[in-house]
Design an enzyme around this catalytic site. Structure first.
Site, PDB file in Angstrom:
ATOM      1  N   GLY A  77     -25.032   1.368  -5.018  1.00 58.61           N
ATOM      2  CA  GLY A  77     -24.198   2.154  -5.985  1.00 58.61           C
ATOM      3  C   GLY A  77     -23.450   0.779  -7.155  1.00 58.61           C
ATOM      4  CE  LYS A 111      -4.412   1.196   0.320  1.00 57.85           C
ATOM      5  NZ  LYS A 111      -5.506   0.387  -0.239  1.00 57.85           N
ATOM      6  N   GLY A 169     -26.934   0.166   0.356  1.00 59.09           N
ATOM      7  CA  GLY A 169     -25.900   0.907  -0.624  1.00 59.09           C
ATOM      8  C   GLY A 169     -26.344   0.217  -2.059  1.00 59.09           C
ATOM      9  CB  VAL A 216     -20.490  -3.213  -4.858  1.00 62.41           C
ATOM     10  CG1 VAL A 216     -20.631  -4.467  -4.303  1.00 62.41           C
ATOM     11  CG2 VAL A 216     -19.351  -2.904  -5.361  1.00 62.41           C
TER      12      VAL A 216
HETATM   13  P1  NAD Z   1     -20.439   3.417  -4.776  1.00 62.07           P
HETATM   14  O1  NAD Z   1     -19.932   4.773  -4.367  1.00 62.07           O
HETATM   15  O2  NAD Z   1     -20.569   3.284  -6.210  1.00 62.07           O
HETATM   16  O3  NAD Z   1     -21.688   2.983  -3.988  1.00 62.07           O
HETATM   17  C1  NAD Z   1     -21.784   3.325  -2.775  1.00 62.07           C
HETATM   18  C2  NAD Z   1     -23.436   3.634  -2.367  1.00 62.07           C
HETATM   19  O4  NAD Z   1     -23.430   3.530  -0.987  1.00 62.07           O
HETATM   20  C3  NAD Z   1     -23.845   4.981  -3.058  1.00 62.07           C
HETATM   21  O5  NAD Z   1     -24.607   4.725  -3.861  1.00 62.07           O
HETATM   22  C4  NAD Z   1     -23.889   5.892  -1.522  1.00 62.07           C
HETATM   23  O6  NAD Z   1     -24.873   6.725  -1.785  1.00 62.07           O
HETATM   24  C5  NAD Z   1     -24.386   4.826  -0.833  1.00 62.07           C
HETATM   25  N1  NAD Z   1     -24.320   5.104   0.857  1.00 62.07           N
HETATM   26  C6  NAD Z   1     -23.143   5.709   1.441  1.00 62.07           C
HETATM   27  N2  NAD Z   1     -23.395   5.795   2.608  1.00 62.07           N
HETATM   28  C7  NAD Z   1     -24.748   4.986   2.844  1.00 62.07           C
HETATM   29  C8  NAD Z   1     -25.376   4.913   4.170  1.00 62.07           C
HETATM   30  N3  NAD Z   1     -25.091   5.393   5.284  1.00 62.07           N
HETATM   31  N4  NAD Z   1     -26.480   3.911   3.945  1.00 62.07           N
HETATM   32  C9  NAD Z   1     -26.798   3.570   2.760  1.00 62.07           C
HETATM   33  N5  NAD Z   1     -26.248   3.815   1.615  1.00 62.07           N
HETATM   34  C10 NAD Z   1     -25.380   4.435   1.862  1.00 62.07           C
HETATM   35  O7  NAD Z   1     -19.226   2.431  -4.204  1.00 62.07           O
HETATM   36  P2  NAD Z   1     -18.920   0.906  -4.579  1.00 62.07           P
HETATM   37  O8  NAD Z   1     -17.941   0.806  -5.438  1.00 62.07           O
HETATM   38  O9  NAD Z   1     -20.289   0.320  -5.035  1.00 62.07           O
HETATM   39  O10 NAD Z   1     -18.315   0.458  -3.371  1.00 62.07           O
HETATM   40  C11 NAD Z   1     -19.489  -0.060  -2.238  1.00 62.07           C
HETATM   41  C12 NAD Z   1     -18.512  -0.566  -1.025  1.00 62.07           C
HETATM   42  O11 NAD Z   1     -17.713  -1.725  -1.622  1.00 62.07           O
HETATM   43  C13 NAD Z   1     -17.513   0.291  -0.484  1.00 62.07           C
HETATM   44  O12 NAD Z   1     -17.263   0.058   0.926  1.00 62.07           O
HETATM   45  C14 NAD Z   1     -16.064  -0.180  -1.229  1.00 62.07           C
HETATM   46  O13 NAD Z   1     -14.948   0.129  -0.560  1.00 62.07           O
HETATM   47  C15 NAD Z   1     -16.517  -1.615  -1.388  1.00 62.07           C
HETATM   48  N6  NAD Z   1     -15.606  -2.212  -2.407  1.00 62.07           N
HETATM   49  C16 NAD Z   1     -16.003  -1.962  -3.719  1.00 62.07           C
HETATM   50  C17 NAD Z   1     -15.257  -2.693  -4.847  1.00 62.07           C
HETATM   51  C18 NAD Z   1     -15.511  -2.048  -6.137  1.00 62.07           C
HETATM   52  O14 NAD Z   1     -15.027  -3.141  -6.935  1.00 62.07           O
HETATM   53  N7  NAD Z   1     -16.262  -1.202  -6.457  1.00 62.07           N
HETATM   54  C19 NAD Z   1     -14.189  -3.753  -4.365  1.00 62.07           C
HETATM   55  C20 NAD Z   1     -14.217  -4.083  -3.023  1.00 62.07           C
HETATM   56  C21 NAD Z   1     -14.760  -3.554  -2.160  1.00 62.07           C
END
Ligand code: NAD
Length: 355
Positions: free
Chosen positions: A185, A81, A183, A187
């Site tokens: 988003g 990292k 959430g 994922v």
């Molecule tokens: P994203 O920003 O596309 O989506 C996150 C969503 O969560 C958003 O729509 C946001 O409005 C919502 N959100 C935030 N706070 C909230 C709350 N308190 N209650 C309900 N909804 C809330 O992000 P993502 O890429 O979908 O990632 C989501 C999670 O997965 C994160 O923790 C990220 O670290 C983890 N993650 C993502 C990936 C990836 O490939 N994108 C890989 C491993 C882990």
């Protein structure tokens, strides 16, 4: 010196490099936790720390986490990292990114960087002008590894939820199984779509309520307020937004049989794994179930490095191993009385030669 070795987050890291470039103003720390399985891979965080000790803690803790995650994903990569210590204005210049690229290049491929908090895809493209040791760069053309990791992460979580439902509820399908997603988003939205195709019953929440409502309307689910989702009576609670949601209050609120979702660092503290288990809730360790994205990103890097075509089939084959890995963890947890997250950590430690 004594103070550094005594850092609680220092875990026999192979290398911790402090970087300072006077001309560009770059101050960074690169930590290589383990190269036992291959080059140490992990993103670069660009963050303003009020106390530089916080930067050191972050880089030590997160690089160890990457060793575990990459090992459990079945990747030939170690864990590392980097953090760039931003000033209060978060000044990010082309010179600073170039100097960071030079620092990564200076490690000769021992550390492979990627995007993380505060770093954009465009920033990584800039870093890649100075070093080939960058993963997660944009890719062109369909059918190849790399690009947006979200859909790959979602696919692994979907397979993991199915495995959990089989293990805990004895059902071979998620048809009619009630999943509450926090959430919606990249994922969470992807997981919801895959589950909907199989006929799962969905309750969705997002702080962006319009987003959750639109998805619920599209998939035939129900949207609820974001502060109501953790208390929703359901079979599976799937956290896909924030970390540290499984604290005392969060666990007490849960009304589910399974927690399986993609958010990073879901357990607020290590003891919360035991608190979940004490409530009889099956937990899918976050870094095991959410590895689909890193699998895609790493496969793209390895293919580019080795001059071969990184195909989707290679990525899919690794993602298909996620449910089996979870099954092994749960079986060992049942047999040993250790929690699922403890079993996962022990398996990862063994894989990196530290068992
Ligand atoms: P994203 O920003 O596309 O989506 C996150 C969503 O969560 C958003 O729509 C946001 O409005 C919502 N959100 C935030 N706070 C909230 C709350 N308190 N209650 C309900 N909804 C809330 O992000 P993502 O890429 O979908 O990632 C989501 C999670 O997965 C994160 O923790 C990220 O670290 C983890 N993650 C993502 C990936 C990836 O490939 N994108 C890989 C491993 C882990």
């Amino acid at each position: 010196m004594t103070a550094f070795w005594a850092e609680p987050d220092f875990d026999a890291h192979e290398l911790v490099q402090l970087v300072h470039d006077r001309a560009s103003g770059l101050t960074a720390i690169i930590a290589v936790h383990s190269t036992h399985l291959g080059p140490a891979a992990g993103g670069t965080r660009f963050w303003h720390y009020n106390d530089p000790a916080g930067a050191m803690r972050d880089v030590l803790r997160l690089s160890r986490g990457m060793s575990y995650k990459n090992a459990m994903a079945g990747l030939p990569m170690g864990g590392g990292k980097a953090v760039i210590l931003a000033d209060e204005q978060r000044t990010k210049t082309p010179e600073l990114l170039a100097a960071f690229g030079d620092a990564v290049e200076g490690l000769g491929g021992r550390y492979v960087t990627a995007e993380d908090v505060g770093i954009s895809e465009a920033d990584m493209v800039a870093v890649s002008q100075r070093t080939a040791h960058v993963s997660g760069l944009p890719v062109e053309g369909a059918g190849r590894a790399g690009g947006d990791p979200g859909p790959f992460t979602a696919h692994g979580i979907y397979l993991g939820i199915k495995a959990a439902v089989r293990h805990k509820l004895g059902k071979d399908s998620v048809a009619g199984v009630h999943v509450a997603l926090q959430g919606t988003g990249s994922v969470g939205g992807g997981v919801a779509r895959l589950l909907a195709k199989d006929g799962a019953k969905l309750t969705l929440a997002d702080i962006d309520q319009a987003r959750a409502s639109a998805l619920a309307a599209e998939l035939g689910g129900v949207a609820v307020a974001s502060d109501a989702i953790m208390g929703t009576a359901c079979d599976v609670f799937s956290p896909n937004a924030l970390g540290a949601i499984l604290d005392d209050a969060g666990i007490a609120a849960l009304d589910c049989a399974i927690v399986a979702g993609g958010a990073n660092n879901q357990l607020a503290r290590p003891e919360h794994g035991a608190k979940l288990a004490a409530r009889g809730i099956l937990y899918a360790p976050d870094y095991v179930i959410n590895a689909g994205g890193i699998i895609s990103v790493a496969t793209e890097y390895l293919a580019r490095r080795d001059g071969r075509d990184g195909g989707i089939a290679e990525v899919d084959a690794l993602i298909a191993q996620i449910p089996g890995r979870l099954e092994t963890i749960w079986a060992e947890s049942d047999a040993s009385g250790l929690t699922a997250d403890e079993v996962a950590d022990r398996m990862a430690q063994k894989l990196i030669g530290r068992g």
